[in-house]
Design a protein around this motif. Structure first.
Motif, mmCIF file in Angstrom:
data_model
loop_
_atom_site.group_PDB
_atom_site.id
_atom_site.type_symbol
_atom_site.label_atom_id
_atom_site.label_comp_id
_atom_site.label_asym_id
_atom_site.label_seq_id
_atom_site.Cartn_x
_atom_site.Cartn_y
_atom_site.Cartn_z
ATOM 1 N N GLY A 4 -1.012 14.223 -6.685
ATOM 2 C CA GLY A 4 -1.695 13.513 -5.620
ATOM 3 C C GLY A 4 -1.512 12.007 -5.608
ATOM 4 O O GLY A 4 -2.253 11.302 -4.917
ATOM 5 N N TYR A 5 -0.530 11.477 -6.326
ATOM 6 C CA TYR A 5 -0.285 10.032 -6.336
ATOM 7 C C TYR A 5 0.598 9.656 -5.151
ATOM 8 O O TYR A 5 1.666 10.260 -4.932
ATOM 9 N N ILE A 6 0.144 8.653 -4.403
ATOM 10 C CA ILE A 6 0.776 8.265 -3.145
ATOM 11 C C ILE A 6 1.081 6.771 -3.163
ATOM 12 O O ILE A 6 0.266 5.958 -3.606
ATOM 13 N N ILE A 7 2.257 6.412 -2.669
ATOM 14 C CA ILE A 7 2.654 5.006 -2.551
ATOM 15 C C ILE A 7 2.525 4.583 -1.099
ATOM 16 O O ILE A 7 2.904 5.322 -0.180
ATOM 17 N N THR A 8 1.985 3.388 -0.889
ATOM 18 C CA THR A 8 1.864 2.828 0.452
ATOM 19 C C THR A 8 1.894 1.311 0.342
ATOM 20 O O THR A 8 2.104 0.755 -0.743
ATOM 21 N N ASN A 9 1.694 0.625 1.473
ATOM 22 C CA ASN A 9 1.591 -0.833 1.461
ATOM 23 C C ASN A 9 0.178 -1.260 1.094
ATOM 24 O O ASN A 9 -0.802 -0.632 1.522
ATOM 25 N N ASN A 10 0.067 -2.339 0.354
ATOM 26 C CA ASN A 10 -1.255 -2.873 0.053
ATOM 27 C C ASN A 10 -1.983 -3.280 1.328
ATOM 28 O O ASN A 10 -3.196 -3.090 1.446
ATOM 29 N N HIS A 11 -1.262 -3.832 2.318
ATOM 30 C CA HIS A 11 -1.962 -4.280 3.519
ATOM 31 C C HIS A 11 -2.498 -3.122 4.344
ATOM 32 O O HIS A 11 -3.323 -3.322 5.233
ATOM 33 N N VAL A 12 -2.064 -1.900 4.080
ATOM 34 C CA VAL A 12 -2.611 -0.734 4.776
ATOM 35 C C VAL A 12 -4.023 -0.425 4.286
ATOM 36 O O VAL A 12 -4.904 -0.066 5.069
ATOM 37 N N ILE A 13 -4.261 -0.589 2.991
ATOM 38 C CA ILE A 13 -5.553 -0.199 2.416
ATOM 39 C C ILE A 13 -6.388 -1.394 1.958
ATOM 40 O O ILE A 13 -7.510 -1.231 1.494
ATOM 41 N N ASP A 14 -5.853 -2.604 2.104
ATOM 42 C CA ASP A 14 -6.548 -3.799 1.634
ATOM 43 C C ASP A 14 -7.869 -3.972 2.380
ATOM 44 O O ASP A 14 -7.933 -3.822 3.582
ATOM 45 N N LYS A 15 -8.931 -4.260 1.644
ATOM 46 C CA LYS A 15 -10.272 -4.504 2.164
ATOM 47 C C LYS A 15 -10.944 -3.247 2.690
ATOM 48 O O LYS A 15 -12.025 -3.311 3.260
ATOM 49 N N ALA A 16 -10.315 -2.083 2.528
ATOM 50 C CA ALA A 16 -10.914 -0.853 3.032
ATOM 51 C C ALA A 16 -12.051 -0.393 2.131
ATOM 52 O O ALA A 16 -11.970 -0.467 0.911
ATOM 53 N N ASP A 17 -13.136 0.073 2.754
ATOM 54 C CA ASP A 17 -14.239 0.666 2.000
ATOM 55 C C ASP A 17 -14.049 2.173 1.847
ATOM 56 O O ASP A 17 -14.547 2.768 0.891
#
Length: 549
Positions: free
Chosen positions: A156-169
């Motif tokens: 279940g390990y997934i790579i994405t951009n930090n700006h996609v999930i940054d500041k998300a609650d």
């Protein structure tokens, strides 16, 4: 008795008479045409054609086309996921986001603070795009954003951009097998394993009882300009979208200096592609014809908020290095540093005057850093590392950043034309950079800060002047601008991020308290004039002003 003579018709009467005659003639002609056409149509449709000799069309069996794109998509698309996030309303929290370059696919987040200092790509990339179906309103509203990612570990390990999930609650992941048309199903909850803002890479994880499909990383060094590639992701919330193109260029950089002149994107060297990348593609894979990931779609250059054939992907070799550090027990990326800044883009005239063919000229030396302790001074020209000649600043940074913290490196340098060597101890770049900028570790959790008085009115956030900037400029009083919100008053009048505010409307700004006091007295329609100084120059005032909306 004589009768009156006949009066000849006037010109107007003759025109009217001719018009009526012409009109009746046209109507008669049209009526005849309609009647004839109806009769002919009736005659045609009235005859029954014998079609017993016609052969029915047959749908052929599916065949694989020679381009092989469909085969690759079938292999890799099950590992590509849709990521959606929620940011809940907050009060009095000074949050930081991803840096925006010339419209990075970085607009996957609609939050205005995404354009803020440390990797404000983000942007790019501005940052790249607006939120997908999210609320882009005031600070007290919930925000949603969409992006993409790809599974690299069946657990279940997934790579994405930090700006996609940054500041998300809240972060949710939808697999390729999950339904797309259920608005009430956000997907599976995900947790953040680790992030690296310097490369805009993040690793998240979802819980799973069954092994998940994965995608393999290829070697981006082997990718060549002109090679076919496929971009897979969820542009505009359209999941499982595939676009094709070629590798247009390699080793592209999009430089955005920070407050101290240090590049905030010096670890971002992109693969450029003309495969269509749009809002929502951020974090999705760029796949070669072997079905392996050679890059992660991160940003676009655009003037229309959509693809114009210039997209940027983080190379897979960089992704693999960062991923391995983020899944380690520390869950953070540690890079080496010697504690200096230097100027990029020097021309041949500078080389001739300073008498060196390759290398970098030291601009500043961080107090208590490895270079300072070894005696390196501003103006020195670093020409070699452990006896190997260096070409430029990128060569220096790539070598030093990959070395282990605590190890020692031998630097060769020129000072006033004379050669010298120095043994420099490698330090943690996060710590030396924080000391230079007065900032905190980019990859550590943030603590709530008091509300910034100028954030809502002016569109800026400020901080105390870092010691490194004070040492360079001699400016002790004032505040340094750490972020400028796009579209804000400060943005409209051209107030630059990284500059030092020393006065507002002839009132001295000595620290954050005096800044807040002055700003709190401002109101709509007031004229506001800032006196600012560049962090790279001494005693040079600039006056920037405008009228508050």
């Amino acid at each position: 008795m004589e009768s009156p003579a006949n009066t000849p018709p006037s010109l107007l009467d003759r025109i009217r008479s001719r018009r009526l005659t012409t009109t009746f003639t046209i109507l008669a002609t049209l009526s005849a045409g309609i009647l004839i056409g109806s009769i002919m149509t009736s005659n045609v449709s009235g005859h029954q054609v014998d079609s017993s000799d016609a052969k029915p069309l047959v749908i052929p069996s599916p065949v694989e086309l020679s381009n092989g794109f469909s085969k690759i998509v079938k292999e890799v698309s099950p590992a590509v996921v849709n990521i959606n996030t929620e940011e809940l309303p907050k009060q009095g929290v000074n949050r930081r986001g991803r840096h925006a370059q010339q419209n990075p696919d970085d607009d996957d987040n609609s939050d205005d603070s995404q354009q803020q200092p440390d990797n404000n790509m983000q942007d790019f990339f501005n940052h790249f795009f607006g939120g997908q179906g999210g609320d882009d309103g005031a600070d007290n509203s919930e925000r949603r954003a969409l992006g993409s990612g790809f599974i690299v570990d069946p657990r279940g390990y997934i790579i994405t951009n930090n700006h996609v999930i940054d500041k998300a609650d809240k972060i949710y992941v939808k697999l390729s097998t999950d339904p797309d048309n259920d608005p009430g199903d956000n997907g599976r909850p995900a947790t953040v394993v680790g992030v690296d803002r310097d490369t805009d890479i993040a690793v998240i994880k979802i819980d799973t009882k069954q092994p998940l499909p994965t995608i393999k990383l290829g070697n981006s060094e082997g990718a060549q300009v002109g090679d076919w590639v496929l971009a897979i992701g969820s542009p505009f919330a359209l999941s499982k979208t595939v676009t094709a193109g070629i590798i247009s260029a390699k080793n592209r950089t999009i430089d955005e200096p920070g407050p101290d002149g240090v590049s905030q994107s010096q670890f971002q060297h992109f693969i450029q592609t003309d495969a269509a990348i749009n809002p929502g593609n951020s974090g999705g894979p760029l796949v070669d014809m072997a079905g392996q990931v050679v890059g992660m779609n991160t940003a676009i250059y655009t003037q229309s908020m959509g693809s114009q054939g210039v997209g940027f992907a983080m190379p897979s070799n960089t992704i693999a290095q960062v991923y391995n550090m983020l899944i380690s027990p520390e869950h953070k990326v540690v890079r080496g540093s010697i504690g200096i800044t230097f100027q990029q883009g020097l021309n041949s005239a500078v080389n001739r005057v300073y008498d060196f063919a390759s290398g970098v000229i030291v601009s500043t030396v961080t107090p208590n850093g490895g270079a300072a302790k070894a005696g390196i001074q501003p103006g020195d020209v670093i020409v070699s590392i452990d006896g190997r000649n260096i070409k430029d600043g990128d060569d220096l940074v790539n070598d030093i950043s990959n070395r282990k913290v605590g190890s020692t490196v031998k630097l060769g340098y020129l000072r006033n034309g004379k050669q010298g060597t120095a043994a420099v101890v490698i330090q943690d770049r996060n710590k030396t950079y924080a000391e230079l900028t007065g900032d905190q570790d980019d990859n550590t959790p943030e603590t709530p800060q008091p509300p910034d008085a100028g954030k809502s009115l002016l569109g800026i956030t400020v901080a105390s002047i870092p010691s490194g900037v004070t040492a360079k400029t001699g400016q002790k009083n004032g505040v340094i601008i750490t972020s400028v919100r796009p579209g804000s008053f400060a943005d409209e009048i051209g107030l630059p991020k990284g500059f030092i505010i020393t006065e507002i409307n002839k009132k001295a700004v000595t620290d954050q308290a005096s800044y807040r006091a002055i700003v709190s007295s401002l109101k709509s329609k007031d004229d506001v004039v800032f006196v600012v100084q560049s962090p790279l120059e001494k005693n040079t005032n600039s006056y920037i002003g405008g009228t508050l909306p």
